[in-house]
Each structure stands twice: as structure tokens, then as C-alpha cells.
Write a protein that holds these residues in place. Structure first.
Motif, PDB file in Angstrom:
ATOM      1  N   ASP A 213      24.172  33.670  36.123  1.00 45.19           N
ATOM      2  CA  ASP A 213      25.163  33.935  36.236  1.00 45.19           C
ATOM      3  C   ASP A 213      26.242  34.439  35.750  1.00 45.19           C
ATOM      4  O   ASP A 213      26.506  35.760  36.247  1.00 45.19           O
ATOM      5  CB  ASP A 213      26.081  32.215  37.044  1.00 45.19           C
ATOM      6  CG  ASP A 213      25.027  31.606  38.669  1.00 45.19           C
ATOM      7  OD1 ASP A 213      24.898  32.047  38.839  1.00 45.19           O
ATOM      8  OD2 ASP A 213      25.699  30.390  38.549  1.00 45.19           O
TER       9      ASP A 213
ATOM     10  N   SER B 299      28.018  38.050  35.795  1.00 41.98           N
ATOM     11  CA  SER B 299      28.937  38.904  36.343  1.00 41.98           C
ATOM     12  C   SER B 299      29.532  39.834  35.467  1.00 41.98           C
ATOM     13  O   SER B 299      28.819  40.697  35.012  1.00 41.98           O
ATOM     14  CB  SER B 299      30.065  36.807  34.870  1.00 41.98           C
ATOM     15  OG  SER B 299      28.992  37.969  33.823  1.00 41.98           O
ATOM     16  N   GLU B 300      30.835  40.096  35.451  1.00 41.76           N
ATOM     17  CA  GLU B 300      31.295  41.937  35.006  1.00 41.76           C
ATOM     18  C   GLU B 300      30.564  42.123  33.895  1.00 41.76           C
ATOM     19  O   GLU B 300      30.151  43.212  33.343  1.00 41.76           O
ATOM     20  CB  GLU B 300      32.524  41.803  35.870  1.00 41.76           C
ATOM     21  CG  GLU B 300      33.057  42.307  36.626  1.00 41.76           C
ATOM     22  CD  GLU B 300      32.226  43.294  37.401  1.00 41.76           C
ATOM     23  OE1 GLU B 300      32.611  44.573  36.249  1.00 41.76           O
ATOM     24  OE2 GLU B 300      31.863  43.099  38.628  1.00 41.76           O
TER      25      GLU B 300
ATOM     26  N   SER C 231      33.327  36.605  32.554  1.00 42.13           N
ATOM     27  CA  SER C 231      34.137  36.595  33.695  1.00 42.13           C
ATOM     28  C   SER C 231      33.364  37.726  34.733  1.00 42.13           C
ATOM     29  O   SER C 231      33.041  38.703  34.196  1.00 42.13           O
ATOM     30  CB  SER C 231      35.236  36.950  32.197  1.00 42.13           C
ATOM     31  OG  SER C 231      36.182  36.956  33.732  1.00 42.13           O
ATOM     32  N   THR C 232      34.376  37.231  35.711  1.00 41.77           N
ATOM     33  CA  THR C 232      34.851  38.849  36.142  1.00 41.77           C
ATOM     34  C   THR C 232      35.318  39.994  35.717  1.00 41.77           C
ATOM     35  O   THR C 232      35.445  40.873  36.546  1.00 41.77           O
ATOM     36  CB  THR C 232      34.768  37.961  37.784  1.00 41.77           C
ATOM     37  OG1 THR C 232      35.970  37.780  37.698  1.00 41.77           O
ATOM     38  CG2 THR C 232      33.856  37.324  37.952  1.00 41.77           C
ATOM     39  N   ASP C 233      36.584  39.628  35.339  1.00 44.20           N
ATOM     40  CA  ASP C 233      37.065  40.889  34.426  1.00 44.20           C
ATOM     41  C   ASP C 233      36.032  41.555  33.747  1.00 44.20           C
ATOM     42  O   ASP C 233      35.346  40.395  32.667  1.00 44.20           O
ATOM     43  CB  ASP C 233      38.121  39.650  33.887  1.00 44.20           C
ATOM     44  CG  ASP C 233      38.924  41.078  32.616  1.00 44.20           C
ATOM     45  OD1 ASP C 233      38.887  42.385  32.975  1.00 44.20           O
ATOM     46  OD2 ASP C 233      40.439  40.566  33.111  1.00 44.20           O
TER      47      ASP C 233
END
Length: 137
Positions: free
Chosen positions: A17, A21-22, A84-86
Motif C-alpha cells: 500500500d 501511494s503517491e 501519503s496520497t499527497d
């Protein structure tokens, strides 16, 4: 204490995961006091960054299975993954704590745009302001 095969599979799934992510940052945290670790984790959580400590072999295996391009940076000492997704938040937040704690906590590499990045490349990414700040400029 040895980790069971089932537990290793769970850890690898969680690390996959992180790999999807980003962006993800590999963090060396040798000698960081518990109180600083707790405050760092809560600050990361507030900013939407997950932080996970795992064995280096499991980290390498999970990121290899995720198909990340490039060569894995050298992971020395105890290593955690912040993700993170950021795209810039993990590097930025960890770098802020690096400024406070010095060499006890440092970025040792990471993943950005599905490619492994070196420590210096991740530190450059860490200095990019957040999207909210950039829009304000």
C-alpha cells in the motif's frame, strides 16, 4: 522474536500500500527519544501521512513486488516508511522533524513518481511547499 509467515505477509501487504501511494520516504530513526517519536507520529497523522516501521528485507521485497523502477537506496539502521496520497507531504513532514532532531532522524531515500529516489533527491522534494501554499503564492 521471530515473525510468523502470516505476519510477514500482512506486513508486506501494508508495505505494498505504501509502494502504491503517491510518494514514500524511507526514514532512519536511530536514537530518537520515545516522546519525540510519539509527537512526530501524531503530527504526521494530522497531515495525512502514515508511518510504519518494518524490517529492511520486507521493505525491499514489498517495493520490488510493487514494480518500483530504479535501484533501492541503501537502508542503514532502523528504517521506517512514511507515505501519503499527497506527493510531497511525507518528505516535507519528515524533513521538518529532521531539522528539529538532527541526525537522529533522517531521510535515507524514497519513492516518487513510481521511481526510487536518493536521499538528496528526496530532500529537494521535501523543500517544495504544499499545494495549498503554492496556490496562495
Amino acid at each position: 522474536m521471530a515473525i510468523t509467515k502470516q505476519k510477514k505477509t500482512e506486513i508486506i501487504d501494508k508495505l505494498k500500500d505504501a509502494a502504491s501511494s503517491e510518494s514514500a520516504v524511507f526514514v532512519s530513526f536511530r536514537g530518537v527519544p520515545v516522546s519525540d517519536t510519539v509527537s512526530m507520529r501524531s503530527k504526521l497523522r494530522e497531515n495525512g501521512v502514515s508511518y510504519f516501521v518494518a524490517k529492511k528485507t520486507l521493505i525491499k521485497k514489498a517495493f520490488a513486488e510493487a514494480g518500483i523502477d530504479g535501484e533501492v537506496p541503501v537502508l542503514d539502521g532502523e528504517v521506517a516508511v512514511a507515505y501519503s496520497t499527497d506527493a510531497t507531504a511525507p518528505a516535507r513532514e519528515v524533513f521538518d522533524f529532521h531539522k528539529k532532531l538532527g541526525d537522529k532522524l533522517r531521510i535515507v531515500g524514497g519513492v516518487f513518481e513510481n521511481k526510487f529516489q536518493s536521499r538528496s533527491e528526496m530532500e529537494v522534494i521535501a523543500q517544495i511547499p504544499s499545494l495549498h501554499v503554492l496556490r496562495g503564492m
